[in-house]
Design an enzyme around this catalytic site. Structure first.
Site, mmCIF file in Angstrom:
data_model
loop_
_atom_site.group_PDB
_atom_site.id
_atom_site.type_symbol
_atom_site.label_atom_id
_atom_site.label_comp_id
_atom_site.label_asym_id
_atom_site.label_seq_id
_atom_site.Cartn_x
_atom_site.Cartn_y
_atom_site.Cartn_z
ATOM 1 N N HIS A 1 7.807 8.765 4.464
ATOM 2 C CA HIS A 1 6.532 9.456 4.714
ATOM 3 C C HIS A 1 6.625 10.956 4.427
ATOM 4 O O HIS A 1 5.838 11.737 4.969
ATOM 5 C CB HIS A 1 6.035 9.220 6.146
ATOM 6 C CG HIS A 1 5.573 7.813 6.395
ATOM 7 N ND1 HIS A 1 4.469 7.521 7.184
ATOM 8 C CD2 HIS A 1 6.059 6.615 5.985
ATOM 9 C CE1 HIS A 1 4.311 6.207 7.233
ATOM 10 N NE2 HIS A 1 5.272 5.642 6.513
ATOM 11 N N ASP B 1 0.814 -1.219 0.000
ATOM 12 C CA ASP B 1 0.000 0.000 0.000
ATOM 13 C C ASP B 1 0.848 1.270 0.000
ATOM 14 O O ASP B 1 2.032 1.258 0.327
ATOM 15 C CB ASP B 1 -0.957 0.016 1.192
ATOM 16 C CG ASP B 1 -0.240 -0.157 2.536
ATOM 17 O OD1 ASP B 1 0.796 -0.842 2.573
ATOM 18 O OD2 ASP B 1 -0.724 0.382 3.546
ATOM 19 N N GLU C 1 -0.471 -2.085 5.302
ATOM 20 C CA GLU C 1 0.531 -2.025 6.373
ATOM 21 C C GLU C 1 0.450 -0.684 7.088
ATOM 22 O O GLU C 1 0.709 -0.589 8.290
ATOM 23 C CB GLU C 1 1.938 -2.240 5.804
ATOM 24 C CG GLU C 1 3.018 -2.425 6.868
ATOM 25 C CD GLU C 1 3.514 -1.116 7.482
ATOM 26 O OE1 GLU C 1 3.868 -1.122 8.686
ATOM 27 O OE2 GLU C 1 3.532 -0.088 6.784
ATOM 28 N N GLU C 2 0.091 0.371 6.350
ATOM 29 C CA GLU C 2 0.006 1.699 6.947
ATOM 30 C C GLU C 2 -1.255 1.865 7.797
ATOM 31 O O GLU C 2 -1.453 2.914 8.408
ATOM 32 C CB GLU C 2 0.013 2.773 5.847
ATOM 33 C CG GLU C 2 1.257 2.783 4.973
ATOM 34 C CD GLU C 2 2.518 3.199 5.712
ATOM 35 O OE1 GLU C 2 2.415 3.589 6.899
ATOM 36 O OE2 GLU C 2 3.606 3.130 5.125
#
Length: 424
Positions: A396, A98, A164-165
């Site tokens: 990020h 993702d 996963e996020e």
């Protein structure tokens, strides 16, 4: 007899050399394709639990390789099962797929311009954490191993994990849901390996830590109840903003004065405060939201207990009331020490001993930890720092960038770890 032994050793040595050469040919052939896959995925990112096109690309690739494929696992996850020519243990390899709601600022020919819905708003989407590289690497590993089932004693599970996020609010997802749905069963996995690209680690370098390597992440919500009054008459009310400030100050003393930081690191962060509607009104309530990061379960339990005690007692001392709710986001990413010891010779072999380095624990979190809670696991970091850059932008962020030349080492590491683990 001595001549026969010499001949056998000579033949064995030649066989091992030939196998290594065959793998080197595979590595050279696959590198450009891994980079191509990575760039295609990077240009077409998808948010958590919405990785439909990414999953389709993965499933088509695995199917074309003759690998048994399962789709729709934990919403959009894909699992491939590759059986070797001989029976044996089961190894799992995991890649997350993702992306994030981040606007890319890099000037790349494969830059993302994708937008998607996130919390009811249209937002830009970017692979700002390197999951596109993880996906492409594991696709490459699957292709190489599918061409060498004669060297596989056992079974390899390729786990392409969504979210996963973190899944969207109100939804389940990620590694936790995959575990709930039985991804480590049928056949039962004996060990699992995973990697994470790192923009601040030089290419061709692997870093790892035995034991607790990434933190357990928890979310906490504190609701403070006071008594509303005019801002000019604070004595006639109970100020929840003041109470919130005292709570925040108190929580930090848990870290600075109570947590045994020589054991492991720990963090309490308040990331959001909401209260009030007007400059001259003391509001009735306040809400604080934050995160707790721990690398030791005893410390985690102690910090949780002290936070609950402190929130209640501080609010009461100032005439208010408060509640705290703590929920788990991930477990501790714990590298099984025996498994690490077993696989270090493999990493040294593929990367060179000088390029395999230990590191300190990271207070970031990984839901790979949910797999490791069920079976022994080894999670390591792969260098992806862009060469010649004076600054390496963190994950990020809009400027996050990875050097594609670092991907091949990831392919080599997971391929050889699979072979060596299954054949021992």
């Amino acid at each position: 007899m001595k001549k026969l032994l010499v001949c056998l050793l000579f033949l064995a040595g030649n066989l091992i050399s030939a196998l290594a050469q065959n793998f080197e040919k595979d590595y050279k052939a696959i590198e450009s394709r891994v980079i191509e896959w990575r760039r295609e995925i990077h240009q077409n990112p998808e948010l958590s639990n919405r990785e439909f096109k990414t999953a389709e690309k993965i499933a088509n690739h695995l199917t074309a390789l003759g690998i048994e494929v399962q789709t729709g696992v934990a919403h959009t996850g894909v699992v491939g099962i590759l059986k070797g020519k001989k029976p044996g243990k089961v190894i799992a390899l995991r890649a997350d797929i993702d992306a994030l709601p981040v606007l890319e600022r890099n000037d790349l020919p494969y830059k993302s311009t994708v937008k998607a819905n996130f919390k009811g708003e249209e937002v830009p989407v970017m692979h700002a954490c390197g999951h596109d590289t993880h996906t492409a690497i594991l696709m490459g590993v699957a292709e190489i191993l599918s061409n060498h089932t004669d060297k596989i004693k056992g079974t390899v599970k390729f786990i392409f994990q969504p979210a996963e996020e973190g899944p969207p609010e109100g939804e389940e997802g990620g590694a936790l849901l995959m575990v709930k749905e039985g991804v480590l069963k049928n056949p039962d996995v004996d060990a699992i390996f995973g990697l994470h690209i790192n923009s601040q680690t030089p290419t061709n370098v692997i870093r790892y830590k035995s034991g607790g390597t990434m933190a357990a992440a928890q979310k906490f919500v504190i609701n403070v109840k006071g008594k509303q009054s005019h801002g000019a008459r604070p004595w006639s009310g109970v100020d929840p903003i003041l109470i919130s400030a005292k709570i925040i100050d108190g929580l930090q003393t848990i870290i600075s004065r109570e947590a045994e930081l020589t054991n492991e690191a720990a963090v309490i962060t308040v990331g959001k405060i909401t209260s009030g509607v007007r400059f001259n009104i003391i509001p009735e309530s306040a809400e604080m939201i934050g995160t707790i990061r721990t690398l030791d379960y005893d410390m985690k339990n102690q910090i949780n207990r002290r936070m609950e005690e402190m929130v209640t007692s501080i609010s009461k001392a100032y005439g208010g009331e408060a509640t705290i709710n703590i929920t788990d986001a991930t477990e501790i990413t714990y590298n099984d020490p025996d498994l690490v010891t077993q696989m270090l010779p493999t990493l040294n072999k593929v990367a060179g001993a000088n390029n395999v380095q230990t590191q300190k624990a990271v207070t970031g979190a990984e839901d790979f930890s949910y797999f490791q809670k069920e079976v022994p696991g080894f999670f390591f970091f792969l260098g992806g720092m862009t060469r010649g850059n004076t600054e390496s932008f963190p994950h990020h962020t809009p400027d996050f960038i990875i050097d594609d030349s670092g991907l091949l080492l990831g392919v080599k590491a997971l391929t050889q770890m699979s072979i060596d683990f299954l054949n021992k």
